[in-house]
Design a protein around this motif. Structure first.
Motif, PDB file in Angstrom:
ATOM      1  N   LEU A   1      -9.119 -25.628  21.299  1.00 41.41           N
ATOM      2  CA  LEU A   1      -9.949 -24.925  21.769  1.00 41.41           C
ATOM      3  C   LEU A   1     -10.018 -23.646  22.621  1.00 41.41           C
ATOM      4  O   LEU A   1      -9.158 -23.316  23.165  1.00 41.41           O
ATOM      5  N   THR A   2     -11.156 -23.150  22.487  1.00 43.40           N
ATOM      6  CA  THR A   2     -11.659 -22.298  23.520  1.00 43.40           C
ATOM      7  C   THR A   2     -12.315 -22.822  24.512  1.00 43.40           C
ATOM      8  O   THR A   2     -12.690 -23.181  24.939  1.00 43.40           O
ATOM      9  N   ALA A   3     -12.909 -21.885  25.316  1.00 38.59           N
ATOM     10  CA  ALA A   3     -13.203 -22.138  26.878  1.00 38.59           C
ATOM     11  C   ALA A   3     -14.751 -22.826  26.396  1.00 38.59           C
ATOM     12  O   ALA A   3     -15.561 -23.505  26.754  1.00 38.59           O
ATOM     13  N   ALA A   4     -15.069 -22.270  25.804  1.00 39.63           N
ATOM     14  CA  ALA A   4     -16.513 -22.437  24.896  1.00 39.63           C
ATOM     15  C   ALA A   4     -17.014 -23.547  24.149  1.00 39.63           C
ATOM     16  O   ALA A   4     -17.427 -24.372  24.514  1.00 39.63           O
ATOM     17  N   ASP A   5     -15.400 -24.186  24.168  1.00 40.33           N
ATOM     18  CA  ASP A   5     -15.487 -25.509  23.574  1.00 40.33           C
ATOM     19  C   ASP A   5     -15.479 -26.875  24.634  1.00 40.33           C
ATOM     20  O   ASP A   5     -15.234 -28.156  24.652  1.00 40.33           O
ATOM     21  N   CYS A   6     -15.257 -26.560  25.903  1.00 45.28           N
ATOM     22  CA  CYS A   6     -15.346 -27.443  26.987  1.00 45.28           C
ATOM     23  C   CYS A   6     -16.147 -27.666  27.929  1.00 45.28           C
ATOM     24  O   CYS A   6     -16.242 -26.326  28.138  1.00 45.28           O
ATOM     25  N   ALA A   7     -16.352 -28.467  28.368  1.00 44.50           N
ATOM     26  CA  ALA A   7     -17.041 -28.674  30.028  1.00 44.50           C
ATOM     27  C   ALA A   7     -16.691 -27.631  30.777  1.00 44.50           C
ATOM     28  O   ALA A   7     -15.116 -27.509  30.936  1.00 44.50           O
ATOM     29  N   PRO A   8     -17.514 -27.048  31.357  1.00 44.57           N
ATOM     30  CA  PRO A   8     -16.878 -25.666  32.553  1.00 44.57           C
ATOM     31  C   PRO A   8     -15.620 -26.239  33.473  1.00 44.57           C
ATOM     32  O   PRO A   8     -15.510 -25.796  33.718  1.00 44.57           O
ATOM     33  N   GLU A   9     -16.170 -27.420  33.903  1.00 39.44           N
ATOM     34  CA  GLU A   9     -15.149 -28.204  34.383  1.00 39.44           C
ATOM     35  C   GLU A   9     -13.879 -27.813  34.168  1.00 39.44           C
ATOM     36  O   GLU A   9     -12.702 -27.621  35.112  1.00 39.44           O
ATOM     37  N   VAL A  10     -13.289 -28.237  32.319  1.00 32.25           N
ATOM     38  CA  VAL A  10     -12.320 -28.693  32.572  1.00 32.25           C
ATOM     39  C   VAL A  10     -11.976 -26.899  32.145  1.00 32.25           C
ATOM     40  O   VAL A  10     -10.632 -26.715  32.508  1.00 32.25           O
ATOM     41  N   ALA A  11     -12.943 -26.357  31.568  1.00 33.80           N
ATOM     42  CA  ALA A  11     -12.520 -24.882  31.401  1.00 33.80           C
ATOM     43  C   ALA A  11     -11.976 -23.900  32.407  1.00 33.80           C
ATOM     44  O   ALA A  11     -10.761 -23.581  32.327  1.00 33.80           O
ATOM     45  N   ARG A  12     -12.288 -24.587  34.062  1.00 32.17           N
ATOM     46  CA  ARG A  12     -12.137 -23.620  34.382  1.00 32.17           C
ATOM     47  C   ARG A  12     -10.433 -24.368  35.106  1.00 32.17           C
ATOM     48  O   ARG A  12      -9.845 -23.728  35.649  1.00 32.17           O
ATOM     49  N   GLU A  13     -10.041 -25.387  35.091  1.00 37.09           N
ATOM     50  CA  GLU A  13      -8.743 -25.945  35.893  1.00 37.09           C
ATOM     51  C   GLU A  13      -7.931 -25.371  34.388  1.00 37.09           C
ATOM     52  O   GLU A  13      -6.631 -25.464  34.610  1.00 37.09           O
ATOM     53  N   VAL A  14      -8.291 -25.250  32.997  1.00 33.47           N
ATOM     54  CA  VAL A  14      -6.920 -24.663  32.192  1.00 33.47           C
ATOM     55  C   VAL A  14      -7.050 -23.497  31.345  1.00 33.47           C
ATOM     56  O   VAL A  14      -6.229 -22.933  31.505  1.00 33.47           O
ATOM     57  N   PHE A  15      -8.158 -22.904  31.365  1.00 37.68           N
ATOM     58  CA  PHE A  15      -8.066 -21.453  30.890  1.00 37.68           C
ATOM     59  C   PHE A  15      -7.447 -20.784  32.098  1.00 37.68           C
ATOM     60  O   PHE A  15      -7.825 -20.329  33.377  1.00 37.68           O
ATOM     61  N   GLY A  16      -7.537 -19.651  31.800  1.00 34.36           N
ATOM     62  CA  GLY A  16      -6.968 -18.276  32.290  1.00 34.36           C
ATOM     63  C   GLY A  16      -5.232 -18.710  33.166  1.00 34.36           C
ATOM     64  O   GLY A  16      -5.529 -17.691  34.295  1.00 34.36           O
ATOM     65  N   HIS A  17      -4.687 -19.209  32.888  1.00 34.26           N
ATOM     66  CA  HIS A  17      -3.572 -20.332  33.880  1.00 34.26           C
ATOM     67  C   HIS A  17      -2.377 -19.876  33.127  1.00 34.26           C
ATOM     68  O   HIS A  17      -2.351 -19.723  31.627  1.00 34.26           O
ATOM     69  N   ALA A  18      -0.734 -19.994  33.521  1.00 39.68           N
ATOM     70  CA  ALA A  18      -0.387 -20.436  32.228  1.00 39.68           C
ATOM     71  C   ALA A  18       1.019 -21.539  31.768  1.00 39.68           C
ATOM     72  O   ALA A  18       1.585 -21.454  31.667  1.00 39.68           O
ATOM     73  N   GLU A  19       0.545 -22.529  32.905  1.00 37.36           N
ATOM     74  CA  GLU A  19       0.773 -23.881  33.026  1.00 37.36           C
ATOM     75  C   GLU A  19       1.022 -24.016  31.940  1.00 37.36           C
ATOM     76  O   GLU A  19      -0.580 -24.442  31.415  1.00 37.36           O
TER      77      GLU A  19
END
Length: 275
Positions: free
Chosen positions: A174-192
């Motif tokens: 998925l890309t960030a655009a594929d996700c709800a904004p609340e989910v994208a904030r938690e998932v994208f831009g991180h390394a875990e």
């Protein structure tokens, strides 16, 4: 895909009649989630402030569904334009500092392979009990170390309210655009990578999320995104000024059945205020 299409909100429902300076925020018997109620309260505060400033006819009335009249929307826009003290455009140094601190926000091509277990909120659901079940599932999948048995897949198949349950919760790449904004904030831009150590709350429900794999993407150079950086800083300044103004209005108002102590998510600006 339920992670991006289910319409429910995670929130306790409001049953008491809520008012701002005696003006009702919803119809008799209408059940609102707390965030929607707070947004309506802020909109009503602004509508009344526009009337007090002489920008809106005193006969303009609030509607039970929270939708503003065209005159009220225009008056609020004029009120904010004349009232909010927003700093000038950010300097080059400010833009560089923001870019350096948020480089991950300016990546292109970032993708993640996700699995999730969705505990969806539906009308009548008891949210505290749902949260307990979601937390128990999170603890279960994080603490299961049997390499021969995929506990996440089994839990998703038996517990998840998403159609992806049939695939063990697998949502694919998925890309960030594929996700709800609340989910994208938690998932994208991180390394875990792996099961996130916290539940992710979205408008759709509570998610237990596993990041299976990441493709980090490429960070765009500052020169390419300079205008976007400046716009982000301007928006942040606007949101800060708007929140401060609303806090002042709320402090002088008589509120019943609504709590405005918790900060509103105003990053969507006028959308969040329904104007």
């Amino acid at each position: 895909m339920a992670i991006a299409t289910t319409p429910c909100e995670v929130s306790d429902r409001v049953t008491a009649k809520a008012r701002v300076n005696g003006v009702a925020l919803h119809a008799d018997g209408e059940l609102l989630d707390a965030e929607t109620l707070r947004q309506r309260a802020c909109t009503e505060l602004l509508r009344q402030a526009a009337q007090a400033a002489g920008l809106l006819d005193p006969d303009d009335q609030a509607t039970p569904d929270g939708v503003l009249s065209e005159a009220a929307a225009n008056a609020i826009e004029a009120l904010l334009e004349g009232t909010l003290k927003v700093p000038d455009d950010p300097s080059e140094d400010e833009c560089h500092r923001h870019y350096a601190a948020h480089e991950s926000a300016y990546r292109t091509g970032e993708r993640v392979h996700l699995r999730h277990i969705l505990f969806a909120v539906t009308p009548g659901v008891h949210v505290p009990a749902l949260r307990q079940r979601a937390e128990a599932a999170l603890l279960d999948v994080r603490n299961h170390d049997d390499q021969e048995f995929d506990r996440f897949t089994e839990a998703a198949r038996t517990l998840s309210n998403c159609p992806s349950a049939a695939e063990g919760g697998d949502l694919g790449w998925l890309t960030a655009a594929d996700c709800a904004p609340e989910v994208a904030r938690e998932v994208f831009g991180h390394a875990e990578v792996g099961v996130l150590p916290r539940l992710v709350r979205s408008r759709f429900g509570l998610h237990v999320i596993e990041v299976v794999e990441r493709m980090p993407g490429v960070t765009q150079p500052f020169a390419t995104v300079r205008a976007t950086v400046a716009q982000s800083l301007r928006q942040h300044s606007y949101v800060t000024a708007l929140r401060q103004y609303l806090n002042g209005l709320a402090g002088a108002a008589v509120l019943a059945g609504v709590d405005l102590d918790k900060p509103l998510d105003l990053h969507q600006g006028q959308r969040a205020l329904e104007i």
